[in-house]
Design an enzyme around this catalytic site. Sequence first.
Site, short mmCIF file in Angstrom:
data_model
loop_
_atom_site.label_atom_id
_atom_site.label_comp_id
_atom_site.label_asym_id
_atom_site.label_seq_id
_atom_site.Cartn_x
_atom_site.Cartn_y
_atom_site.Cartn_z
N ALA A 79 30.93 -36.01 34.27
CA ALA A 79 32.33 -35.69 34.00
C ALA A 79 32.62 -34.28 34.72
CB ALA A 79 31.90 -35.14 32.39
N LEU A 128 31.99 -45.63 31.10
CA LEU A 128 32.42 -45.69 29.64
C LEU A 128 31.32 -45.03 28.92
CD1 LEU A 128 34.25 -48.97 29.63
CD2 LEU A 128 35.58 -46.86 30.01
N HIS A 256 19.81 -40.42 32.54
CA HIS A 256 21.02 -39.57 32.20
C HIS A 256 20.34 -38.14 32.96
CE1 HIS A 256 24.40 -39.63 29.72
NE2 HIS A 256 24.70 -38.50 30.24
#
EC number: 1.1.3.46
Length: 361
Positions: A79, A128, A256
Amino acid sequence: MDQLTLREIEEAARSRLPVAVREFIDGGSDRERTLAGNLSQYGRWGFRPRVLVDVSAPDLTVDLLGSRLAAPIGVAPMAYHQLVDPAGETATVRAAGQHGLLTVAAMFAGRTIEEIAVEATGPLWLQLYWLRGREVLTGLVERAERAGYQALVLTVDAPRIGRRLRDLRNGFALPPQVRAVNLDPELMVATGRSAAGSSAIAEHARQQFDTTLTWTDVAWLRERTSLPLVLKGILTAEDARLAVEHGAAAVVVSNHGGRQLDGAVPTLTALPEVVAAVPADFPVLLDGGIRSGTDAATALALGARTVLVGRPVLWGLAVGGEAGAARVLGLLQDELEHTLALLGRPRPGDLDRSALADLGA
């Protein structure tokens, strides 16, 4: 840029970034054991080079879900690239395109899906999260289809955000000029304010991420798109088999970047069991801890079809914008080719477990 390694680019980036931004990028969750493990596990493996092999014409190209990549390397979804460079994701996708590499654009991008797609000359996928409003998700899927994205990547390991202590100590919040422009501003209110001891990003996730997501929902999404669906965040054979059963086209072995469950296995440790659990032609990707072409070669030898690179791309952007990100990706590509040549395995398809020696934990 005269840096010769990703470590040197990282050091240059660290000197340029505000502390809160640097720690948002660098940090993991809790004691950061998984973050450290992602890096350290590459040292467990040594190479078994073969000699007297013709390596005069190495070829790194691979096919992945209908696209040809110049090398089995891609940009992981991250992001807010505008935290480190004003051009944000458009600079990143142009950098990847220079080398014919995959970009996985993040839902929380500071550039629109359409702006990113216009600048893409390499393969392009969209990542997403599953938000509480399904109409938001399906709207993004429809836009991605119209814009020409080649696959969707659903992150499945984040029903809530990990306890990222660096962000909590810094009271991390997005500056006013950085916004997730692909979402309604009302969905992003919490990201713009915070205080020491709290994280605006974590608060936003608590408000918007759907914690009821199950395999039934994955099947529901699969039925509503013509694009291949990739599941990111798979660490076990059990979930890999379920991914195949529920129509996934590929999986990404990912924890992650060490930012979710602290103590989760490093991705390189999880990779072999995931590969063993799926059909031989089912693509398994990996992210987490790739810092050199030798790291990439190790992951490929353990069964990864392609590796995704995260933090180093942001370091490159911070140091030199598009040219800096391109430098990072070019270094990885060159190092991988060099490694394969010296291994006597000049193509990614030549790599398998026989190229490695287990040096122990």
